[in-house]
Design a protein around this motif. Structure first.
Motif, short mmCIF file in Angstrom:
data_model
loop_
_atom_site.label_atom_id
_atom_site.label_comp_id
_atom_site.label_asym_id
_atom_site.label_seq_id
_atom_site.Cartn_x
_atom_site.Cartn_y
_atom_site.Cartn_z
N GLN A 91 -18.35 6.81 -4.97
CA GLN A 91 -17.64 5.54 -4.89
C GLN A 91 -16.26 5.72 -4.26
OE1 GLN A 91 -16.50 3.91 -8.65
NE2 GLN A 91 -16.25 1.83 -7.86
N ALA B 141 -14.97 3.97 -0.83
CA ALA B 141 -13.80 3.09 -0.82
C ALA B 141 -12.79 3.55 0.21
CB ALA B 141 -13.18 3.05 -2.21
N ARG C 245 -7.56 3.30 -6.74
CA ARG C 245 -8.15 3.21 -8.09
C ARG C 245 -9.38 4.09 -8.22
NH1 ARG C 245 -6.64 -2.38 -7.98
NH2 ARG C 245 -8.65 -2.91 -7.04
N ALA C 246 -10.18 4.13 -7.19
CA ALA C 246 -11.39 4.95 -7.23
C ALA C 246 -11.04 6.43 -7.34
CB ALA C 246 -12.24 4.69 -5.99
N GLY D 223 -11.82 -2.48 3.72
CA GLY D 223 -11.65 -2.39 2.27
C GLY D 223 -10.19 -2.50 1.87
N ASP D 224 -9.99 -2.55 0.56
CA ASP D 224 -8.65 -2.70 0.00
C ASP D 224 -8.10 -1.32 -0.36
OD1 ASP D 224 -6.40 -4.00 -1.08
OD2 ASP D 224 -7.25 -3.76 -3.09
N GLU E 227 -8.10 -0.54 -4.09
CA GLU E 227 -9.41 -0.14 -4.59
C GLU E 227 -9.68 1.33 -4.29
OE1 GLU E 227 -12.91 -0.16 -6.50
OE2 GLU E 227 -11.40 -1.76 -6.50
N TYR F 229 -11.65 1.59 3.60
CA TYR F 229 -10.26 1.28 3.91
C TYR F 229 -9.87 1.79 5.28
CZ TYR F 229 -5.18 1.45 3.75
OH TYR F 229 -3.85 1.30 4.06
N ASP G 266 0.84 -1.20 0.00
CA ASP G 266 0.00 0.00 0.00
C ASP G 266 0.87 1.25 0.00
OD1 ASP G 266 -2.05 -1.78 0.14
OD2 ASP G 266 -2.52 -1.42 2.25
#
Length: 416
Positions: free
Chosen positions: A357, A361, A377-378, A370-371, A374, A365, A165
């Motif tokens: 979104q 996300a 990316r969002a 959450g990841d 992700e 996290y 991360d």
């Protein structure tokens, strides 16, 4: 000095001022004015008679003695000959040059419209780069915040699962910096291109943050501007019309070759006294001359045929010109219509959902539900979508600028 000022106080480059400056300092317009004056001068010169021809000589001089008074026909002569060009060739030559001079006025109108389009396109590319850079700078803090969160999570974790991360966050910040560098390169390139039209000091200024409303407002009922009846008023078409008129005059001028060319001459002859001292009468001659164009096939017929061919070629060029303007204008309208749909979709639906979104996300996290990838990316997807919206707005404005040139009327183009 300008960089030390707050953003709101820094000088900016307004599109209208940039266009006015480019048109005012365009050397092509000055060249066209000189060409027009040259054709006007040639028109005046072409309508005048050729200069008379003066001849001086000695006639019937005896070769044995070279005595001027020996023979009664020996004379010292002075003559004047005036030629009159064929038919109405003087008037037609003057009219052709006068008509050709009028072409330059329409060409200058077309040039102003083209300069406006060119400068507008460059300005919009600067605006697109500038807005994208500003958007990335505004979101840089968010990605740095994500990096801090990842580092804090990694430091508090007992396993090594969050190390990727931290690396991912650092990588995305590096990509943002690279993206800004590429945008800065594009902006610098467009500024140099714009410096061809306006002073470099002005070209290097940041552009205003808002695109002129005329390039963003809806186009309603603009299809009628693409009709052939409307496009005939375009300055490029008007210039072609004037060239057609000029070529029609040249056809009439070529037909004057079938007419004879006339000349009038007068000659005065002085005679010396006789050997015995008696005076002799001087002599005066007058007459006319003309040629007879009997064999017209190899020359006159060919000249007229060539002039007629050029006339028909000019008419064909006009038809092609209108077709090209109409096709390009309708193409721009089609692109604008689809861009309007996409811009509305992004503003009203896509961007709000992507923002929602991305927030969800990140919240997931933060709550360890959450990841991280992700969440990143969002945020990247949302940033890309906002940059795409800027690109669409700039492209929409560019298409409007192109449409405005393609449907320009010579009666509406300002001279600045």
């Amino acid at each position: 000095m300008a960089l030390s000022l707050p953003t709101w106080a820094r000088p900016t480059l307004d599109l209208r001022k940039a266009v006015e400056e480019a048109v005012k300092n365009d050397p092509w317009l000055q060249k066209s004015t000189l060409f027009q004056q040259a054709f006007i001068d040639e028109s005046v010169a072409g309508g005048t008679l050729p200069d008379p021809r003066v001849t001086l000589g000695a006639a019937n001089l005896p070769v044995d003695t070279l005595d001027f008074g020996q023979e009664g026909m020996t004379q010292a002569t002075i003559g004047v000959t005036q030629t009159f060009p064929r038919g109405e060739s003087r008037r037609l030559s003057s009219a052709a040059n006068s008509s050709r001079a009028a072409v330059e006025a329409f060409r200058r109108q077309d040039r102003r419209a083209r300069v406006k389009e060119t400068v507008t396109l460059l300005w919009l590319e600067l605006w697109e780069s500038q807005q994208s850079i500003q958007l990335i700078d505004e979101n840089r803090g968010l990605f740095e915040q994500l990096a801090d969160v990842a580092e804090a999570g990694y430091a508090a974790a007992t396993s090594g699962s969050r190390q990727q991360d931290v690396i991912r966050a650092s990588l995305e910040i590096t990509r943002l910096e690279d993206r800004v560098t590429r945008l800065e390169q594009t902006r610098a390139s467009r500024q140099e291109a714009l410096a061809e039209w306006i002073p470099p000091v002005q070209a290097m200024l940041p552009v205003t943050s808002d695109v002129p409303e005329s390039l963003l407002s809806p186009l309603a009922g603009e299809t009628q501007k693409t009709s052939p009846a409307a496009l005939v008023h375009h300055p490029a078409v008007r210039a072609t019309d004037q060239l057609i008129d000029t070529q029609a005059i040249k056809v009439d001028l070529a037909r004057q070759a079938y007419q004879p060319e006339w000349s009038v001459f007068a000659r005065y002859g002085y005679r010396d006294r006789t050997p015995g001292g008696e005076a002799r009468s001087d002599l005066f001659s007058v007459g006319i001359g003309f040629d007879v164009p009997l064999f017209t096939g190899p020359r006159q017929d060919r000249q007229v045929g060539a002039s007629l061919a050029r006339l028909e070629a000019a008419k064909t060029d006009r038809s092609l010109q209108i077709r090209r303007l109409r096709a390009n204008a309708r193409s721009s309208l089609s692109v604008i219509a689809h861009l309007d749909e996409r811009i509305a979709l992004y503003r009203d639906d896509l961007l709000p959902r992507m923002e929602e979104q991305a927030s969800a996300a990140l919240t997931s996290y933060d709550n360890d539900a959450g990841d991280f990838a992700e969440a990143v990316r969002a945020r990247i997807a949302e940033l890309n979508a906002r940059i795409e919206l800027i690109e669409m707005q700039a492209e929409r404005a560019r298409q409007v600028a192109a449409f405005n040139y393609l449907t320009a009327s010579s009666d509406d183009i300002p001279t600045y």
